[in-house]
Design a protein around this motif. Structure first.
Motif, short mmCIF file in Angstrom:
data_model
loop_
_atom_site.label_atom_id
_atom_site.label_comp_id
_atom_site.label_asym_id
_atom_site.label_seq_id
_atom_site.Cartn_x
_atom_site.Cartn_y
_atom_site.Cartn_z
N ASN A 15 -31.40 -20.17 4.91
CA ASN A 15 -31.34 -21.49 4.29
C ASN A 15 -30.17 -21.43 3.31
N VAL A 16 -29.12 -22.20 3.57
CA VAL A 16 -27.89 -22.13 2.79
C VAL A 16 -27.69 -23.45 2.05
N THR A 17 -27.34 -23.35 0.76
CA THR A 17 -26.98 -24.52 -0.04
C THR A 17 -25.57 -24.28 -0.55
N ILE A 18 -24.67 -25.20 -0.21
CA ILE A 18 -23.27 -25.08 -0.57
C ILE A 18 -22.90 -26.23 -1.49
N SER A 19 -22.26 -25.92 -2.61
CA SER A 19 -21.82 -26.93 -3.57
C SER A 19 -20.29 -26.94 -3.59
N VAL A 20 -19.70 -28.09 -3.22
CA VAL A 20 -18.24 -28.20 -3.15
C VAL A 20 -17.79 -29.55 -3.71
N PRO A 21 -16.54 -29.63 -4.17
CA PRO A 21 -15.99 -30.93 -4.57
C PRO A 21 -15.94 -31.87 -3.36
N ASP A 22 -15.95 -33.17 -3.65
CA ASP A 22 -16.01 -34.19 -2.59
C ASP A 22 -14.96 -34.01 -1.50
N GLN A 23 -13.74 -33.69 -1.87
CA GLN A 23 -12.65 -33.67 -0.88
C GLN A 23 -12.79 -32.57 0.17
N PHE A 24 -13.64 -31.57 -0.05
CA PHE A 24 -13.78 -30.46 0.90
C PHE A 24 -15.00 -30.60 1.80
N MET A 25 -15.79 -31.64 1.62
CA MET A 25 -17.05 -31.76 2.36
C MET A 25 -16.85 -31.74 3.88
N GLY A 26 -15.89 -32.48 4.40
CA GLY A 26 -15.67 -32.53 5.84
C GLY A 26 -15.31 -31.18 6.42
N ASN A 27 -14.44 -30.45 5.74
CA ASN A 27 -14.05 -29.12 6.21
C ASN A 27 -15.24 -28.16 6.23
N ILE A 28 -16.07 -28.23 5.22
CA ILE A 28 -17.23 -27.33 5.13
C ILE A 28 -18.23 -27.63 6.24
N ILE A 29 -18.51 -28.91 6.47
CA ILE A 29 -19.46 -29.27 7.53
C ILE A 29 -18.93 -28.84 8.89
N GLY A 30 -17.64 -29.03 9.13
CA GLY A 30 -17.04 -28.58 10.39
C GLY A 30 -17.14 -27.08 10.55
N LYS A 69 -19.85 -34.94 -9.43
CA LYS A 69 -18.63 -35.08 -8.62
C LYS A 69 -18.61 -34.09 -7.47
N ARG A 70 -19.72 -33.45 -7.22
CA ARG A 70 -19.80 -32.44 -6.16
C ARG A 70 -20.79 -32.88 -5.08
N GLN A 71 -20.66 -32.28 -3.93
CA GLN A 71 -21.58 -32.50 -2.82
C GLN A 71 -22.37 -31.22 -2.62
N GLU A 72 -23.67 -31.34 -2.44
CA GLU A 72 -24.51 -30.20 -2.10
C GLU A 72 -24.93 -30.35 -0.65
N ILE A 73 -24.53 -29.40 0.16
CA ILE A 73 -24.81 -29.41 1.59
C ILE A 73 -25.90 -28.38 1.85
N SER A 74 -26.98 -28.81 2.50
CA SER A 74 -28.07 -27.91 2.89
C SER A 74 -27.96 -27.66 4.38
N ALA A 75 -28.07 -26.40 4.79
CA ALA A 75 -27.93 -26.06 6.20
C ALA A 75 -28.75 -24.82 6.54
N LYS A 99 -14.08 -19.51 -0.34
CA LYS A 99 -13.04 -19.50 -1.38
C LYS A 99 -11.72 -20.01 -0.84
N SER A 100 -11.35 -19.58 0.36
CA SER A 100 -10.07 -20.00 0.92
C SER A 100 -10.08 -21.48 1.31
N MET A 101 -11.21 -21.99 1.79
CA MET A 101 -11.29 -23.40 2.19
C MET A 101 -11.31 -24.35 1.00
N THR A 102 -11.83 -23.89 -0.13
CA THR A 102 -12.01 -24.79 -1.29
C THR A 102 -11.15 -24.40 -2.48
N SER A 103 -10.18 -23.54 -2.29
CA SER A 103 -9.34 -23.05 -3.40
C SER A 103 -10.21 -22.48 -4.51
N ALA A 104 -11.23 -21.73 -4.15
CA ALA A 104 -12.16 -21.05 -5.06
C ALA A 104 -12.99 -22.01 -5.90
#
Length: 119
Positions: free
Chosen positions: A28-43, A60-66, A81-86
């Motif tokens: 069960n993974v929970t990922i917290s990222v800024p809005d602009q990276f959400m599409g890349n993370i889901i892909g 200002k962040r999105q929490e993705i549950s997967a 880190k590389s996808m979201t500039s850390a």
């Protein structure tokens, strides 16, 4: 000696009749990222055989549950880190076991046989 032979034959017969399958841990993974990276993370999660369960806005962040197989998460901290500039972070915890898809199971079995032959 006869008991050992009978036991090994019974075990081999029992395994064949039981129709064994390979299981893998699902996290069960929970990922917290800024809005602009959400599409890349889901892909990326979809490419890792993950199932996105939900997305929630937290400030200002999105929490993705997967739900993602553990074998696909081994290098995830580096990739995130590389996808979201850390600027992304994640947590994961064990959820359950599931049957491995046939194509992945065949690769694991082939790798195991190769290791046995080399040893």
């Amino acid at each position: 000696m006869a008991f050992q032979i009978a036991g090994s034959m019974a075990f081999a017969t029992g395994v064949q009749q039981a129709d064994p399958c390979l299981l893998e841990p699902i996290m069960n993974v929970t990922i917290s990222v800024p809005d602009q990276f959400m599409g890349n993370i889901i892909g990326d999660l979809n490419g890792r055989r993950g199932q996105v369960m939900g997305v929630e806005q937290v400030g200002k962040r999105q929490e993705i549950s997967a739900m993602v197989p553990l074998s696909e998460m081994l290098r995830y901290s580096i990739d995130l880190k590389s996808m979201t500039s850390a600027r992304g972070k994640f947590t994961m915890e064990f959820e359950r076991y599931e049957i491995v898809p046939d194509d992945v199971a065949q690769k694991v079995i082939a790798a195991s046989k190769t290791e046995e032959e080399e040893a």
